[in-house]
Scaffold this active site. Structure first.
Site, PDB file in Angstrom:
ATOM      1  N   CYS A  53     -11.601  -7.300   9.649  1.00 40.76           N
ATOM      2  CA  CYS A  53     -12.286  -6.686   8.503  1.00 40.76           C
ATOM      3  C   CYS A  53     -11.294  -6.199   7.449  1.00 40.76           C
ATOM      4  O   CYS A  53     -10.413  -5.381   7.732  1.00 40.76           O
ATOM      5  CB  CYS A  53     -13.162  -5.529   9.004  1.00 40.76           C
ATOM      6  SG  CYS A  53     -13.705  -4.388   7.717  1.00 40.76           S
ATOM      7  N   GLY A  54     -11.441  -6.687   6.213  1.00 39.99           N
ATOM      8  CA  GLY A  54     -10.543  -6.289   5.129  1.00 39.99           C
ATOM      9  C   GLY A  54     -10.602  -4.807   4.817  1.00 39.99           C
ATOM     10  O   GLY A  54      -9.575  -4.172   4.561  1.00 39.99           O
ATOM     11  N   HIS A  55     -11.809  -4.228   4.836  1.00 42.57           N
ATOM     12  CA  HIS A  55     -11.963  -2.792   4.559  1.00 42.57           C
ATOM     13  C   HIS A  55     -11.246  -1.965   5.644  1.00 42.57           C
ATOM     14  O   HIS A  55     -10.659  -0.921   5.360  1.00 42.57           O
ATOM     15  CB  HIS A  55     -13.442  -2.410   4.508  1.00 42.57           C
ATOM     16  CG  HIS A  55     -14.186  -3.023   3.363  1.00 42.57           C
ATOM     17  ND1 HIS A  55     -13.941  -2.709   2.052  1.00 42.57           N
ATOM     18  CD2 HIS A  55     -15.169  -3.966   3.338  1.00 42.57           C
ATOM     19  CE1 HIS A  55     -14.744  -3.395   1.266  1.00 42.57           C
ATOM     20  NE2 HIS A  55     -15.494  -4.169   2.021  1.00 42.57           N
ATOM     21  N   CYS A  56     -11.313  -2.454   6.889  1.00 43.71           N
ATOM     22  CA  CYS A  56     -10.653  -1.749   8.000  1.00 43.71           C
ATOM     23  C   CYS A  56      -9.134  -1.792   7.843  1.00 43.71           C
ATOM     24  O   CYS A  56      -8.440  -0.802   8.088  1.00 43.71           O
ATOM     25  CB  CYS A  56     -11.053  -2.365   9.339  1.00 43.71           C
ATOM     26  SG  CYS A  56     -12.843  -2.387   9.642  1.00 43.71           S
TER      27      CYS A  56
END
Length: 488
Positions: A53-56
Site C-alpha cells: 500500500c502506497g499510503h502505508c
C-alpha cells in the site's frame, strides 16, 4: 505475599513484552501477541497495513518517528498476514489506525505526520489543554508545534474558558494550552478571554474574535491551522478531507510549469476571506498517484490547469467554473457564487453510444438514464459499475446471461451504467457493483441484495423485485468501494 504477587505479575508482563518484536520503536503485532499488547497497555495505537500500500509506505517513517517521540505505545499489524485480526476489527482499507483504551478500540481520525499523531495521542490520554505557568513554557510550547492554540483566561472555571476547553477536548489534530498568568498576558499582548492561534506559516498568529462556543472555536482553529493554499499529498490528505471544512476549491496544476505559481498566487490572494467556509487546495496533476482524483472528476491531462469545487456533505456535490481562465477575479467569483447558491452541480456524462440498445445489456449514460430506467411500462434492472471493479468483472458474464434470458420479454430491461463517468443528481452510489430495480408503473426503486447468480437475479426480476431473499455469496461480500472522501 501481596508483594510477591505483584513481583510475579510484573515479571510476566516483562516476559510478554519480550515476545513482541520492535521495528524502529513500533511493536510488531500478530495474532499471538495482540491481546497481550492491548491488555498490558492502557493506551496503544495500532496501524493495520498492507506492505504494497502506497499510503502505508508514506506513513511508515512518520509512524516510526511518532513511536519514538510518544510515551504511548504504537503497534502495527500486517493485515495481509494477520487476516483474522483484520477481520475482527473490520479493516476495509489501508492504512486503518485504531486507538485502544483499556482494550476498547476506537477510530483514529488525526493527521498522518509524526507531530499530528503525537498531539492526537496526548489529547486522548491527557488533559485537553496544557496548563502553562511561565513565558519560557509558552515559547517552548509554540516552538515545538507547527500549530499551537493558547487560551488566556483569568478564571479557568468561567463559561468562556469551559467553551475553550470543550473545543480543545474535541479537536484532536492540534495542541491547546491555557494560562492565567499575568506575565503571559503581557508577553503576548492578550486580554482575559483572548484565544490566539500560533503557526509557522502565513501571518504567524491569529486572534479569535468569535463567540465563546465550542463549534465556533473549532471552526476557527480548522480554518487557520492550514495554509491559505494547501498542497494535496499523503501528509495533508487526512487534514483536507477529514477536516471541519467540507467545501474545497481544488486547483489541478502541473507543478514545475509556469502556470503553477501564477495560479496558486492568484488563489492565495483571494483565499483569506473564504477560509472559514472553503479550503483552497492545489493538486499536482503530474503525480501518478493523483490520476484517480482526476478520473473522479472526469478530467483529462490536457484540461490542466483546471478548477473544481467539491462539497463533502452526506450527498457529495461537484461544481465546475464557466471559465477556464483561472485568475484572481474568476476564482473569487466562482467561490462566491458557490457560497451564494448560484451554481448548478457539474454532473459527469459520457456521450450516448449509437449502439447503446443493440446488445442484451443496454448501455445507459446520464443523458438517457431517466428515459430508460424510469419507463413506467417496464421493469428496469440497472447495474451501477466501475471499469476497475473486480466484482463487476466477475458479474459481467452472469449479467449478460440474465439479459439474454429476458431478451424477448418486453416488460423487462437489463441495463448498466458506468458510475465513474456518469453522475445522477437523484442517485448516489457508495459501492460497486450496485444493482437497482426500477419498478413498472410506480418507479419504486428496489436494491438487490440477494446472491449474484443467474438464478438469484432471474428470480428477483420475475417476482418484480419481491423475491430478493438470500445472502451475498462469500467471495462477493466485500464489494469494491467508491473512492472514500479521504482517498479521492
Amino acid at each position: 505475599m501481596r508483594n510477591l504477587f505483584v513481583f510475579v505479575a510484573a515479571l510476566f508482563a516483562v516476559s510478554a513484552y519480550a515476545e513482541i518484536e520492535l521495528d524502529e520503536g513500533v511493536l510488531v503485532l500478530t495474532k499471538d501477541n495482540f491481546q497481550g499488547a492491548i491488555t498490558d497497555n492502557d493506551y496503544i495505537l495500532v496501524e493495520f497495513y498492507a506492505p504494497w500500500c502506497g499510503h502505508c509506505k508514506a506513513l511508515a517513517p512518520e509512524y516510526a518517528k511518532a513511536a519514538k517521540d510518544s510515551n504511548i505505545k504504537l503497534g502495527k499489524v500486517d493485515a495481509t498476514e494477520q487476516g483474522e485480526l483484520a477481520e475482527e476489527y473490520a479493516v476495509r482499507g489501508y492504512p486503518t489506525l485504531k486507538f485502544f483504551k483499556k482494550g476498547n478500540p476506537s477510530e483514529y481520525n488525526g493527521g498522518r505526520q509524526a507531530d499530528d499523531i503525537v498531539s492526537w495521542l496526548l489529547k486522548k490520554t491527557g488533559p485537553p489543554a496544557k496548563d502553562i505557568k511561565t513565558v519560557e513554557e509558552a515559547k517552548e510550547f509554540i516552538e515545538a508545534n507547527n500549530v499551537a492554540v493558547i487560551g488566556f483566561f483569568k478564571d479557568q472555571s468561567s463559561d468562556e474558558a469551559k467553551a475553550f476547553l470543550d473545543a480543545a477536548s474535541s479537536t484532536d489534530d492540534h495542541p491547546f494550552a491555557i494560562t492565567s498568568e499575568e506575565a503571559l498576558f503581557t508577553e503576548y499582548e492578550a486580554k482575559c478571554g483572548s484565544i490566539i492561534l500560533f503557526k509557522k506559516f502565513d501571518e504567524g498568529k491569529v486572534l479569535y474574535d468569535g463567540e465563546y462556543k465550542e463549534k465556533d472555536i473549532k471552526k476557527f482553529v480548522a480554518a487557520n491551522a492550514l495554509p491559505l493554499i494547501v498542497e494535496f499529498n499523503h501528509e495533508t490528505a487526512q487534514k483536507i478531507f477529514g477536516g471541519e471544512i467540507k467545501s474545497h476549491l481544488l486547483l489541478f496544476l502541473n507543478k514545475g510549469e509556469d502556470h503553477f505559481e501564477q495560479i496558486a498566487e492568484a488563489a492565495r490572494s483571494v483565499a483569506k476571506p473564504f477560509k472559514e467556509h472553503v479550503l483552497f487546495v492545489t493538486i499536482d496533476a503530474n503525480e501518478e498517484d493523483h490520476q484517480r482524483i482526476m478520473e473522479f472528476f472526469g478530467m483529462k491531462k490536457e484540461e490542466v490547469p483546471a478548477a473544481r469545487l467539491i462539497k463533502l456533505e452526506d450527498d457529495m456535490a461537484k461544481y465546475k467554473p464557466t471559465s477556464s481562465d483561472l485568475t484572481a477575479d474568476t476564482l473569487k467569483q466562482f467561490v462566491q457564487d458557490f457560497l451564494d447558491g448560484k451554481l448548478k452541480q457539474h454532473l459527469l456524462s459520457q456521450e450516448l453510444p449509437e449502439d447503446w440498445d443493440k446488445e442484451g445489456v443496454k448501455t445507459l449514460v446520464a443523458s438517457n438514464f431517466d428515459a430508460v430506467a424510469m419507463d413506467r411500462t417496464k421493469y428496469v434492472l440497472v447495474e451501477f459499475y466501475a471499469p476497475w471493479c473486480g466484482h463487476c468483472k466477475q458479474l459481467a458474464p452472469i449479467y449478460e446471461k440474465v439479459a439474454e434470458h429476458f431478451k424477448d420479454n418486453e416488460e423487462i430491461v437489463v441495463a448498466k451504467i458506468d458510475s465513474t463517468a456518469n453522475e445522477l443528481e437523484h442517485t448516489k452510489i457508495n459501492s460497486f457493483p450496485t444493482l437497482k430495480l426500477y419498478s413498472k408503473e410506480d418507479n419504486k426503486v428496489i436494491e438487490f441484495n440477494g446472491p449474484r447468480t443467474f438464478e438469484g437475479l432471474t428470480k428477483f426480476l420475475e417476482s418484480g423485485g419481491k423475491d430478493a431473499a438470500g445472502e451475498e455469496v462469500e467471495e462477493e461480500t466485500e464489494d469494491d468501494e467508491a473512492p472514500r472522501k479521504d482517498e479521492l
